[in-house]
Design an enzyme around this catalytic site. Structure first.
Site, PDB file in Angstrom:
ATOM      1  N   GLU A   5      40.464  17.208  51.487  1.00 24.71           N
ATOM      2  CA  GLU A   5      40.230  16.665  52.823  1.00 24.71           C
ATOM      3  C   GLU A   5      39.832  15.198  52.732  1.00 24.71           C
ATOM      4  O   GLU A   5      38.693  14.815  53.008  1.00 24.71           O
ATOM      5  CB  GLU A   5      39.201  17.527  53.562  1.00 24.71           C
ATOM      6  CG  GLU A   5      39.713  18.959  53.718  1.00 24.71           C
ATOM      7  CD  GLU A   5      38.813  19.881  54.522  1.00 24.71           C
ATOM      8  OE1 GLU A   5      37.842  19.390  55.124  1.00 24.71           O
ATOM      9  OE2 GLU A   5      39.092  21.093  54.532  1.00 24.71           O
TER      10      GLU A   5
ATOM     11  N   PRO B 157      32.674   9.145  50.250  1.00 27.73           N
ATOM     12  CA  PRO B 157      31.328   9.437  49.786  1.00 27.73           C
ATOM     13  C   PRO B 157      31.297  10.914  49.409  1.00 27.73           C
ATOM     14  O   PRO B 157      32.042  11.711  49.948  1.00 27.73           O
ATOM     15  CB  PRO B 157      30.454   9.192  51.016  1.00 27.73           C
ATOM     16  CG  PRO B 157      31.378   9.148  52.188  1.00 27.73           C
ATOM     17  CD  PRO B 157      32.727   8.777  51.665  1.00 27.73           C
TER      18      PRO B 157
ATOM     19  N   HIS C  59      39.269  36.285  61.505  1.00 28.20           N
ATOM     20  CA  HIS C  59      38.720  35.135  60.797  1.00 28.20           C
ATOM     21  C   HIS C  59      37.691  35.583  59.772  1.00 28.20           C
ATOM     22  O   HIS C  59      36.791  36.364  60.092  1.00 28.20           O
ATOM     23  CB  HIS C  59      38.068  34.151  61.788  1.00 28.20           C
ATOM     24  CG  HIS C  59      37.591  32.890  61.132  1.00 28.20           C
ATOM     25  ND1 HIS C  59      36.293  32.445  61.204  1.00 28.20           N
ATOM     26  CD2 HIS C  59      38.243  31.996  60.349  1.00 28.20           C
ATOM     27  CE1 HIS C  59      36.171  31.316  60.515  1.00 28.20           C
ATOM     28  NE2 HIS C  59      37.335  31.021  59.984  1.00 28.20           N
ATOM     29  N   HIS C  60      37.853  35.121  58.547  1.00 25.45           N
ATOM     30  CA  HIS C  60      36.896  35.388  57.472  1.00 25.45           C
ATOM     31  C   HIS C  60      36.429  34.075  56.865  1.00 25.45           C
ATOM     32  O   HIS C  60      37.135  33.493  56.034  1.00 25.45           O
ATOM     33  CB  HIS C  60      37.551  36.226  56.350  1.00 25.45           C
ATOM     34  CG  HIS C  60      37.965  37.602  56.779  1.00 25.45           C
ATOM     35  ND1 HIS C  60      38.957  38.301  56.131  1.00 25.45           N
ATOM     36  CD2 HIS C  60      37.522  38.407  57.779  1.00 25.45           C
ATOM     37  CE1 HIS C  60      39.096  39.482  56.712  1.00 25.45           C
ATOM     38  NE2 HIS C  60      38.251  39.572  57.719  1.00 25.45           N
TER      39      HIS C  60
ATOM     40  N   HIS D 253      41.989  28.101  54.694  1.00 31.10           N
ATOM     41  CA  HIS D 253      41.364  26.774  54.805  1.00 31.10           C
ATOM     42  C   HIS D 253      40.470  26.559  53.585  1.00 31.10           C
ATOM     43  O   HIS D 253      40.003  27.520  52.978  1.00 31.10           O
ATOM     44  CB  HIS D 253      40.574  26.666  56.105  1.00 31.10           C
ATOM     45  CG  HIS D 253      41.477  26.356  57.263  1.00 31.10           C
ATOM     46  ND1 HIS D 253      41.225  25.347  58.159  1.00 31.10           N
ATOM     47  CD2 HIS D 253      42.659  26.911  57.619  1.00 31.10           C
ATOM     48  CE1 HIS D 253      42.219  25.310  59.036  1.00 31.10           C
ATOM     49  NE2 HIS D 253      43.097  26.244  58.748  1.00 31.10           N
ATOM     50  N   GLU D 254      40.283  25.281  53.240  1.00 24.73           N
ATOM     51  CA  GLU D 254      39.632  24.934  51.967  1.00 24.73           C
ATOM     52  C   GLU D 254      40.293  25.744  50.846  1.00 24.73           C
ATOM     53  O   GLU D 254      39.638  26.448  50.074  1.00 24.73           O
ATOM     54  CB  GLU D 254      38.113  25.177  51.996  1.00 24.73           C
ATOM     55  CG  GLU D 254      37.378  24.357  53.030  1.00 24.73           C
ATOM     56  CD  GLU D 254      37.535  24.916  54.440  1.00 24.73           C
ATOM     57  OE1 GLU D 254      37.499  26.136  54.598  1.00 24.73           O
ATOM     58  OE2 GLU D 254      37.723  24.126  55.385  1.00 24.73           O
TER      59      GLU D 254
ATOM     60  N   GLU E 170      45.227  24.932  55.032  1.00 23.89           N
ATOM     61  CA  GLU E 170      44.728  23.596  55.349  1.00 23.89           C
ATOM     62  C   GLU E 170      44.957  22.750  54.097  1.00 23.89           C
ATOM     63  O   GLU E 170      46.098  22.455  53.754  1.00 23.89           O
ATOM     64  CB  GLU E 170      43.260  23.701  55.760  1.00 23.89           C
ATOM     65  CG  GLU E 170      42.736  22.460  56.428  1.00 23.89           C
ATOM     66  CD  GLU E 170      41.230  22.550  56.637  1.00 23.89           C
ATOM     67  OE1 GLU E 170      40.751  21.991  57.622  1.00 23.89           O
ATOM     68  OE2 GLU E 170      40.527  23.147  55.807  1.00 23.89           O
TER      69      GLU E 170
ATOM     70  N   GLU F 214      40.515  18.752  62.813  1.00 21.00           N
ATOM     71  CA  GLU F 214      39.074  18.933  63.041  1.00 21.00           C
ATOM     72  C   GLU F 214      38.284  17.646  62.787  1.00 21.00           C
ATOM     73  O   GLU F 214      37.274  17.403  63.436  1.00 21.00           O
ATOM     74  CB  GLU F 214      38.535  20.075  62.164  1.00 21.00           C
ATOM     75  CG  GLU F 214      38.658  19.799  60.673  1.00 21.00           C
ATOM     76  CD  GLU F 214      38.249  20.994  59.781  1.00 21.00           C
ATOM     77  OE1 GLU F 214      38.284  22.130  60.261  1.00 21.00           O
ATOM     78  OE2 GLU F 214      37.907  20.760  58.612  1.00 21.00           O
TER      79      GLU F 214
HETATM   80  C1  NOJ Z   1      36.538  24.795  58.252  1.00 18.71           C
HETATM   81  C2  NOJ Z   1      37.901  25.098  58.764  1.00 18.71           C
HETATM   82  O1  NOJ Z   1      38.807  24.106  58.368  1.00 18.71           O
HETATM   83  C3  NOJ Z   1      37.821  25.197  60.263  1.00 18.71           C
HETATM   84  O2  NOJ Z   1      39.110  25.379  60.802  1.00 18.71           O
HETATM   85  C4  NOJ Z   1      36.885  26.312  60.647  1.00 18.71           C
HETATM   86  O3  NOJ Z   1      36.717  26.307  62.032  1.00 18.71           O
HETATM   87  C5  NOJ Z   1      35.531  26.157  59.985  1.00 18.71           C
HETATM   88  N1  NOJ Z   1      35.660  25.887  58.606  1.00 18.71           N
HETATM   89  C6  NOJ Z   1      34.682  27.406  60.152  1.00 18.71           C
HETATM   90  O4  NOJ Z   1      35.218  28.434  59.386  1.00 18.71           O
HETATM   91 CA    CA Z   2      38.410  22.264  56.615  1.00 20.13          CA
END
Ligand code: NOJ
Ligand code: CA
Length: 703
Positions: A190, A209, A414-415, A484-485, A503, A509
């Site tokens: 990111e 940073p 969602h997890h 994500h991550e 992601e 975001e």
């Molecule tokens: C980071 C994710 O990229 C985002 O989409 C999500 O809303 C938050 N984490 C919470 O899980």
């Molecule tokens: Ca993210």
């Protein structure tokens, strides 16, 4: 020098046209002086070639040529092991075998209907000339759009297991190319892209940073790492089929214009990779094209992955979705309940479901539905806290799931693991069973924070194996995932088509809350040529309330509204979010584009583009004659001409053009847009004016 020349004579006798001894008039011989038994193999068209040889020091080396010019100069191969001498010196070639494939395979979903897999390849069996006389193979596959190679450690007497401290694969460049890079952070992709010549890569100084010696190897960059040479060759280095191994970053030697593999390390275990023999490493890939769109259209990474292992995946559904998501990023509501502004309530979920059902969106994501959000980000003792089967009291999962079914909308689970993978592994089966019970076939996973236990990283072997476990377990329960991550994509969606998207990018975001002001207007003109070469991106486009009023007075989206529409075509993902709040789409005729746009395609074409400046992509919807076109520009206004020659000859189409208004500007006037309907044919050349930070989106259907 104990060389068996027989194999080469044999191959030539077999008429394996592409393979020839060096000494060709076109071969640059300088850097191969004294090389042992050099030979070359070319791709089917002859555009790409690989020279393989032993150096005078008997090290294994390769070169890559594109259109008869060396693009990767003599580069060495090898490994640094723990408790064993390094591997890579004093080698002999035991044998070489060749291979060629010309086939095509169907994508269950994707950017196109089917993919041609056409390459010529060879495998060199190497062995140390002296004890311990260890062996390794190197296999090259040479395609018209680039090269992949990987190592194989066969079963052998003097080596049962290896502990790899470093892989020493070099990519030596021929000049100081322009390059687009993000720092090789062991825990995150990111970051904003930097554009510099290779000689000016400075990952730590230019990077974000939060980067320090504990999460980046000095001056390493992530892959896909994309470059452009002065004479217009586009190159991108990445990896394919990252399986049971650490992710490869590239250490930039800015004085020698050289890149070297730098594996993500585990400080907990004291190494990068541990494997029992026999095993293959991931493929190291070099994509090559004479125009930037060629990189985007290349399917090299997917071709180097194994075919679909899951069989019938009709339960994997490309779709548009909305969800209880952006409102948390805007801080209108929260994931947890203690704020008194809990987003994931039964009632709110139903509101999003109604909106999805009315607007041709297939799914609804609900974040913050389960207990544990009081102690996630920043809590060092958060292991064991998230519960993936227990909803908050104001969220009735069963009622919401039934309501979604009634309305013909898919619920997306969602997890958020909060980077505590051991907690997730304990509950994985139960979590997916719960989904199965409610007919939920898709989940978004998250790994926010520093990995627990300490010393592990998102991109190390231990986590690579965790992500794989999630993917395989999900498949057992007919669950498709969006991570994500994540670990960066390396084409595994071919083998596991339940790996939908992810992601691994500075997504939308950041525009909601980043202290640096969010993603700059040029961001989406770089992503297609860098991160997107790895695989689909869950960027979450479609923000119409560009200034984020009244929620985030100090932040905004740095594009025009028309560019938000264009992103649905430019950024490929089989699931695309209509990310804004339902109320922000009200009164916007431009929302019709989001209702109409497809997510699954029979064809995709990059019509024009230059990395970091602009890009125009056209895609044909799966199973129809409808096309969608998206064009985005950076902070500069731009006049473009859309060439519709990709349409069928002799047919008339109705096009609806969603474009920047006359005075549109990403900052000063982002929501000014115009909609125009016109007839187009394959002779049409449509001039469009893109605003600074702007774009255009076009839907095209036969009349
Ligand atoms: C980071 C994710 O990229 C985002 O989409 C999500 O809303 C938050 N984490 C919470 O899980
Ligand atoms: Ca993210």
């Amino acid at each position: 020098m104990r060389l068996n020349y027989l194999w080469k004579a044999l191959l030539l006798l077999m008429g394996f046209g592409g393979l020839s001894a060096c000494g060709d008039k076109s071969l640059p011989s300088g850097s191969m002086d004294g090389a042992v038994s050099p030979f070359r193999l070319s791709s089917p068209s002859g555009d790409v070639a690989v020279n393989f040889f032993l150096t005078p020091e008997e090290e294994a080396a390769y070169q890559v040529l594109f259109e008869d010019k060396v693009v990767i100069d003599t580069s060495l191969l090898g490994f640094e092991f723990k408790d064993q001498p390094d591997f890579g010196k004093n080698l002999q070639i035991n044998s070489v075998s060749v291979d060629s494939v010309n086939e095509s395979w169907k994508m269950p979903w994707g950017e196109q209907d089917s993919v041609i897999n056409h390459f010529k390849g060879f495998t060199v069996s190497l062995q140390e000339q002296e004890e311990p006389a260890r062996k390794a193979d190197v296999t090259f596959r040479i395609y018209d759009d680039g090269v992949g190679f990987r190592y194989f450690f066969p079963e052998q007497e003097n080596m049962e297991e290896v502990v790899i401290l470093e892989e020493n694969t070099q990519f030596n460049l021929t000049a100081d190319h322009q390059s687009w890079w993000i720092p090789g952070d062991w825990d995150s992709y990111e970051h904003l892209y930097n554009q510099t010549p290779v000689s000016k890569i400075n990952a730590l100084a230019l990077g974000d940073p939060g980067l320090n010696e504990s999460n980046i190897m000095e001056n390493a960059v992530h892959t896909p790492f994309t470059m452009k040479s002065e004479d217009g060759v586009y190159l991108s280095i990445h990896e394919a089929d990252l399986t049971d191994y650490a992710s490869m970053t590239l250490l930039a030697d800015t004085s020698n214009l050289s890149l070297q593999s730098a594996l993500v390390n585990s400080e907990r275990l004291g190494y990068a990779v541990k494997r029992e023999l026999p095993f293959y490493t991931p493929w190291r890939t070099i994509q090559l094209a004479d125009n930037p769109g060629g990189l985007v259209e290349s399917k090299l990474i997917l071709n180097l992955n194994e075919p679909n292992k899951l069989g019938d995946v009709s339960w994997v559904e490309p779709m548009k979705y909305n969800g209880i998501w952006w409102e948390m990023h805007l801080d209108k509501s929260t994931w947890d309940m203690k704020s008194g502004r809990h987003g994931a309530t039964t009632e709110n979920a139903k509101r999003y479901i109604d909106f999805a059902a009315e607007n041709n969106l297939g799914g609804v994501l609900v974040e913050g539905w389960n207990t544990g959000w009081e102690r996630w980000i920043g809590f060092p003792d958060r292991e064991g806290v998230f519960d993936f089967v227990t909803p908050y009291p104001d969220y009735d999962l069963e009622e919401v799931a039934d309501y979604a079914k009634e309305k013909g909308v898919e619920l997306i689970m969602h997890h958020e693991t909060s980077a505590a993978p051991r907690t997730y592994e304990q509950q994985m089966e139960a979590a997916y069973q719960l989904m199965q019970k409610h007919d939920i076939n898709a989940a978004k996973l998250g790994y926010v924070g520093k990995i627990i236990p300490d010393g592990e990283h998102h991109h190390g072997q231990w986590m690579v194996n965790h992500y794989r476990k999630a993917l395989e377990t999900a498949a057992k329960y007919n669950v498709a995932i969006n991570i994500h991550e994540p670990i960066k994509p390396t084409g595994l969606r071919r083998t596991y088509p339940n790996l939908l998207t992810g992601e691994g990018v500075r997504g939308q975001e950041f525009n909601a809350w980043a202290a640096d002001g969010g993603n700059p207007p040029e961001h989406l003109t770089i992503l297609p040529f860098t991160r997107m070469l790895a695989g689909p991106i869950d960027y979450t486009p479609g923000i119409f309330n560009i200034k984020l009023d009244p929620y985030r007075p100090n932040n905004q989206v740095n594009t025009t509204l028309a560019q938000q529409l264009a992103a649905y075509v430019v950024i490929y993902s089989p699931v695309q979010m209509a990310a804004d709040l339902p109320e922000h789409y009200e009164g916007h005729p431009a929302f019709q584009f989001i209702r109409d746009v497809a997510v699954d395609w029979d064809e995709s074409k990059v019509l024009e583009g230059e990395i970091g400046d602009f890009v125009t992509i056209a895609r044909r919807e799966k199973g129809t004659e409808n096309w969608f076109v998206g064009s985005v520009t950076d902070e500069n206004p731009r006049e473009i001409t859309i060439d519709f020659s990709f349409l069928d000859e002799g047919k008339a189409y109705k096009a609806i053009v969603y474009k920047d208004g006359k005075d549109a500007h990403w900052d000063k006037n982002p929501t000014a847009y115009e909609i125009e309907a016109l007839e187009v044919t394959n002779d049409t050349r449509l001039d469009l004016q893109l605003a600074p930070g702007g774009g255009a989106a076009i839907s095209v259907e036969p009349k």
